[in-house]
Every structure is written in structure tokens, then in C-alpha cells.
Design a protein around this motif. Structure first.
Motif, PDB file in Angstrom:
ATOM      1  N   LEU A 131       0.815  -1.198   0.000  1.00 57.93           N
ATOM      2  CA  LEU A 131       0.000   0.000   0.000  1.00 57.93           C
ATOM      3  C   LEU A 131       0.853   1.253   0.000  1.00 57.93           C
ATOM      4  CD1 LEU A 131      -2.765  -1.057   2.562  1.00 57.93           C
ATOM      5  CD2 LEU A 131      -2.999  -0.849   0.074  1.00 57.93           C
ATOM      6  N   GLN A 132       2.018   1.213   0.661  1.00 56.63           N
ATOM      7  CA  GLN A 132       2.887   2.368   0.730  1.00 56.63           C
ATOM      8  C   GLN A 132       3.563   2.678  -0.603  1.00 56.63           C
ATOM      9  OE1 GLN A 132       5.626   1.578   3.885  1.00 56.63           O
ATOM     10  NE2 GLN A 132       4.074   1.722   5.510  1.00 56.63           N
ATOM     11  N   MET A 133       3.506   1.751  -1.502  1.00 61.52           N
ATOM     12  CA  MET A 133       4.142   1.967  -2.798  1.00 61.52           C
ATOM     13  C   MET A 133       3.391   3.032  -3.596  1.00 61.52           C
ATOM     14  SD  MET A 133       5.035  -0.873  -5.717  1.00 61.52           S
ATOM     15  CE  MET A 133       5.921  -0.422  -7.207  1.00 61.52           C
ATOM     16  N   PHE A 134       2.079   3.123  -3.398  1.00 64.84           N
ATOM     17  CA  PHE A 134       1.248   4.035  -4.167  1.00 64.84           C
ATOM     18  C   PHE A 134       0.906   5.280  -3.343  1.00 64.84           C
ATOM     19  CE2 PHE A 134       0.476  -0.184  -5.863  1.00 64.84           C
ATOM     20  CZ  PHE A 134       0.631   0.023  -7.222  1.00 64.84           C
ATOM     21  N   ASN A 135       0.892   6.434  -4.003  1.00 61.83           N
ATOM     22  CA  ASN A 135       0.488   7.676  -3.364  1.00 61.83           C
ATOM     23  C   ASN A 135      -1.033   7.739  -3.232  1.00 61.83           C
ATOM     24  OD1 ASN A 135       3.140   8.670  -3.212  1.00 61.83           O
ATOM     25  ND2 ASN A 135       3.032   9.419  -5.330  1.00 61.83           N
ATOM     26  N   VAL A 189       4.175   8.568 -13.639  1.00 67.19           N
ATOM     27  CA  VAL A 189       4.506   7.552 -12.636  1.00 67.19           C
ATOM     28  C   VAL A 189       4.729   8.148 -11.248  1.00 67.19           C
ATOM     29  CG1 VAL A 189       6.280   5.883 -11.943  1.00 67.19           C
ATOM     30  CG2 VAL A 189       5.342   5.825 -14.261  1.00 67.19           C
ATOM     31  N   PRO A 190       5.495   9.247 -11.088  1.00 63.53           N
ATOM     32  CA  PRO A 190       5.673   9.804  -9.728  1.00 63.53           C
ATOM     33  C   PRO A 190       4.385  10.286  -9.097  1.00 63.53           C
ATOM     34  CG  PRO A 190       7.347  10.644 -11.235  1.00 63.53           C
ATOM     35  CD  PRO A 190       6.320   9.962 -12.070  1.00 63.53           C
ATOM     36  N   VAL A 191       3.377  10.594  -9.903  1.00 67.75           N
ATOM     37  CA  VAL A 191       2.103  11.025  -9.342  1.00 67.75           C
ATOM     38  C   VAL A 191       1.387   9.851  -8.680  1.00 67.75           C
ATOM     39  CG1 VAL A 191      -0.163  12.023  -9.875  1.00 67.75           C
ATOM     40  CG2 VAL A 191       1.890  12.867 -11.035  1.00 67.75           C
ATOM     41  N   VAL A 192       1.541   8.657  -9.253  1.00 66.74           N
ATOM     42  CA  VAL A 192       0.832   7.473  -8.751  1.00 66.74           C
ATOM     43  C   VAL A 192       1.669   6.704  -7.742  1.00 66.74           C
ATOM     44  CG1 VAL A 192      -0.277   5.307  -9.442  1.00 66.74           C
ATOM     45  CG2 VAL A 192      -0.433   7.318 -10.922  1.00 66.74           C
ATOM     46  N   ILE A 193       2.990   6.633  -7.984  1.00 64.46           N
ATOM     47  CA  ILE A 193       3.869   5.803  -7.162  1.00 64.46           C
ATOM     48  C   ILE A 193       4.847   6.692  -6.405  1.00 64.46           C
ATOM     49  CG2 ILE A 193       5.631   3.996  -7.228  1.00 64.46           C
ATOM     50  CD1 ILE A 193       4.284   2.872  -9.681  1.00 64.46           C
ATOM     51  N   ASP A 194       5.054   6.378  -5.125  1.00 61.04           N
ATOM     52  CA  ASP A 194       6.025   7.105  -4.315  1.00 61.04           C
ATOM     53  C   ASP A 194       7.431   6.830  -4.853  1.00 61.04           C
ATOM     54  OD1 ASP A 194       7.348   8.467  -2.348  1.00 61.04           O
ATOM     55  OD2 ASP A 194       7.238   6.827  -0.895  1.00 61.04           O
ATOM     56  N   PRO A 195       8.155   7.857  -5.340  1.00 62.53           N
ATOM     57  CA  PRO A 195       9.443   7.639  -6.004  1.00 62.53           C
ATOM     58  C   PRO A 195      10.593   7.387  -5.031  1.00 62.53           C
ATOM     59  CG  PRO A 195       8.945   9.970  -5.986  1.00 62.53           C
ATOM     60  CD  PRO A 195       7.759   9.286  -5.361  1.00 62.53           C
ATOM     61  N   SER A 196      10.437   6.400  -4.149  1.00 63.68           N
ATOM     62  CA  SER A 196      11.528   6.028  -3.253  1.00 63.68           C
ATOM     63  C   SER A 196      12.413   4.997  -3.940  1.00 63.68           C
ATOM     64  CB  SER A 196      10.965   5.449  -1.956  1.00 63.68           C
ATOM     65  OG  SER A 196      10.277   4.232  -2.214  1.00 63.68           O
ATOM     66  N   LEU A 197      13.599   4.791  -3.372  1.00 59.65           N
ATOM     67  CA  LEU A 197      14.550   3.853  -3.968  1.00 59.65           C
ATOM     68  C   LEU A 197      13.983   2.440  -4.013  1.00 59.65           C
ATOM     69  CD1 LEU A 197      17.350   3.193  -5.097  1.00 59.65           C
ATOM     70  CD2 LEU A 197      18.158   2.945  -2.744  1.00 59.65           C
ATOM     71  N   GLN A 198      13.364   2.020  -2.945  1.00 57.89           N
ATOM     72  CA  GLN A 198      12.804   0.676  -2.880  1.00 57.89           C
ATOM     73  C   GLN A 198      11.695   0.489  -3.907  1.00 57.89           C
ATOM     74  OE1 GLN A 198      11.335  -0.384   0.976  1.00 57.89           O
ATOM     75  NE2 GLN A 198      10.630  -2.413   0.350  1.00 57.89           N
ATOM     76  N   ASN A 199      10.830   1.495  -4.022  1.00 57.40           N
ATOM     77  CA  ASN A 199       9.735   1.406  -4.986  1.00 57.40           C
ATOM     78  C   ASN A 199      10.251   1.408  -6.421  1.00 57.40           C
ATOM     79  OD1 ASN A 199       7.906   1.331  -2.906  1.00 57.40           O
ATOM     80  ND2 ASN A 199       7.380   3.511  -3.039  1.00 57.40           N
ATOM     81  N   MET A 200      11.257   2.239  -6.684  1.00 57.45           N
ATOM     82  CA  MET A 200      11.798   2.294  -8.032  1.00 57.45           C
ATOM     83  C   MET A 200      12.459   0.977  -8.426  1.00 57.45           C
ATOM     84  SD  MET A 200      11.020   5.122  -9.499  1.00 57.45           S
ATOM     85  CE  MET A 200       9.433   4.843  -8.686  1.00 57.45           C
TER      86      MET A 200
END
Length: 268
Positions: free
Chosen positions: A6-10, A73-84
Motif C-alpha cells: 500500500l505504501q508503494m502508491f500515493n 509515474v511519480p504522481v501514482v507511485i512514491d518515487p523512493s529507492l525501494q519502490n523504483m
């Protein structure tokens, strides 16, 4: 779905939806305008400049789509290192699956470079396409057909398709001219006459054998002249010459064509 997923998505709020809508609308407008503009420009150019302008159409569309995705993509997904890392891994897996045939063609190209099932200058037939190989690349070969069409065939065809090579890297290519004769004829005279037709052709390669073979069928006799032209590129003119002069010779000998008995069997 756990908390990490869940934290992967904004959180998608009104602002995010507006940003996504602006990206989609902007990308769509840019694609439409660029396509129309490039086509308008290309239609006013001549020669190779016109084709180069047309070649830019898909490249520009692809560039716009890549930029639009990088903004969305950054609008939908949190652009952290792990998520990327997770996102790039999923994209890489999808791309790898989509490109499996491409990779297979590259590997087959390496095998083809070693086994040499075809070379530039060879006349080959692959899955019903016949022509002269003009280029052997890493992924595909390019053939020019008798109708002057350029055909690209991926190397992966060597895994499961028969490859018919007519001259196999040499300058000797056997041509065959067919004749279908009524059963009421003098076979010895026919064979001698057809052999003379081949020996008097201006396209004949004299250091290769000339053969006239016959096969009896229910409808008559099927004769074949097997001979070699001087140059493989002359094969169609050679067969035409043999066919027309051979037909005229059979007419002078009084040999009737087998079409009169076509109802008794199928010409093979």
C-alpha cells in the motif's frame, strides 16, 4: 495486500487526478500535432528527405509517450529507492518476456553465422518466400524477391523451418522447365529435342550437366529440363527461354499438350 504494497502508491486525490489528466491531454495533443506536422512536412519534401521525415513519425510519438510516463509515474507511485527498484524489476521482467523472440533471433543469428545456412548472394526459400539474400544482420536477413520486394525474415526461423538454399554460396543454381505431353508421342525424339533446346540457350552454363527427365502420369508424360544458367540472377530469363523455345519445338514435332487429358488426373 500488505502495508508495504500500500505504501508503494500515493494517495490519489483531486490534485493528482488533475495532474494525470493534464499529462494525458498534453501528450495526446503533442502526438496529434507532431504526427500531422511531420506528415505535412514530409509530403512537401522529395527523395530520401521525404522518407527520413516519415521515419521520424514513430520516433517522436515514442519519445512523447516516454516523457509522459516519466511524469505520470511519480504522481501514482512514491518515487523512493525501494519502490523504483521494484517497479524497474517488474518492467524489466515484462520487457524480457515481450522480447523473448527478439533474443531468440539474436541467438539464432550467432548460430547462422557459424553454420551458414544462407549468405549474401544465396537464393533461398523460407516458409514460401523465395528470393536473393542481400543482407545478413544480427537479428534478421533481408531478401529481395523476384517481384523486387524487400523482405526481412528473423533468424529464429532456422529453429523450426526448412531453409531451401538453391546455390549455397556458389554460382551454380539449377533451373527446371516443365512440359506436359500427351501419351501418344515418340519419347526419344522429345528427349533429344528438349536437350537441344537447353544446349542452344544463350543463358546456359556449359560446364554444368544438362538433363532431361521424364515421369509417366495417368494423363500423359511429364518432362523436365534440368540445367544451370551462367549467373543465378538469370534464372527466370533462363526458364522463360527454355519454356517458350521448348514449347515451340514440341509443336514442330507434333506432340500434343497433356491438357487435353486434364480430366483424367491432376498435373503433378
Amino acid at each position: 495486500m500488505d502495508d508495504d504494497d500500500l505504501q508503494m502508491f500515493n494517495d490519489i486525490d483531486v490534485t493528482a487526478l488533475v495532474e494525470l489528466a493534464l499529462v494525458v491531454v498534453g501528450a495526446t495533443l503533442l502526438i496529434v500535432l507532431s504526427q500531422k506536422g511531420l506528415k505535412w512536412t514530409a509530403n512537401r519534401l522529395h527523395g530520401h528527405h521525404r522518407f527520413r521525415a516519415f521515419a521520424l513519425v514513430p520516433l517522436v510519438r515514442l519519445a512523447i509517450l516516454i516523457v509522459a510516463l516519466s511524469m505520470a509515474v511519480p504522481v501514482v507511485i512514491d518515487p523512493s529507492l525501494q519502490n523504483m527498484i521494484a517497479l524497474l524489476g517488474a518492467v524489466g521482467l515484462a520487457i524480457g518476456f515481450a522480447l523473448k523472440d527478439y533474443v531468440s533471433s539474436l541467438i539464432a543469428g550467432v548460430v547462422a553465422a557459424v553454420e551458414l545456412p544462407y549468405r549474401p548472394g544465396d537464393w533461398v526459400e523460407i516458409e514460401g518466400t523465395y528470393g536473393e539474400v542481400v543482407h545478413v544482420g544480427m537479428r534478421t536477413i533481408q531478401m529481395v524477391t523476384p517481384d523486387d520486394n524487400l523482405v526481412s525474415i528473423p533468424h529464429l526461423k532456422i529453429w523450426g523451418s526448412a531453409i531451401h538454399n538453391a546455390n549455397n554460396g556458389g554460382d551454380s543454381l539449377q533451373c527446371v522447365a516443365d512440359f506436359y505431353v500427351h501419351p501418344d508421342h515418340d519419347a526419344a525424339r522429345i528427349i533429344e529435342a528438349l536437350r537441344d533446346v537447353a544446349l542452344t540457350s544463350c543463358y546456359l552454363k556449359f560446364d554444368r550437366p544438362v538433363a532431361v527427365v521424364a515421369c509417366e502420369q495417368p494423363w500423359g508424360t511429364h518432362y523436365r529440363i534440368r540445367a544451370y544458367p551462367v549467373d543465378p540472377r538469370q534464372q527466370f530469363r533462363f526458364v522463360t527461354d527454355l519454356t517458350l523455345r521448348g514449347r515451340a519445338m514440341l509443336g514442330r514435332l507434333g506432340a500434343r499438350p497433356a491438357q487435353a487429358l486434364a480430366g483424367l488426373g491432376e498435373v503433378g
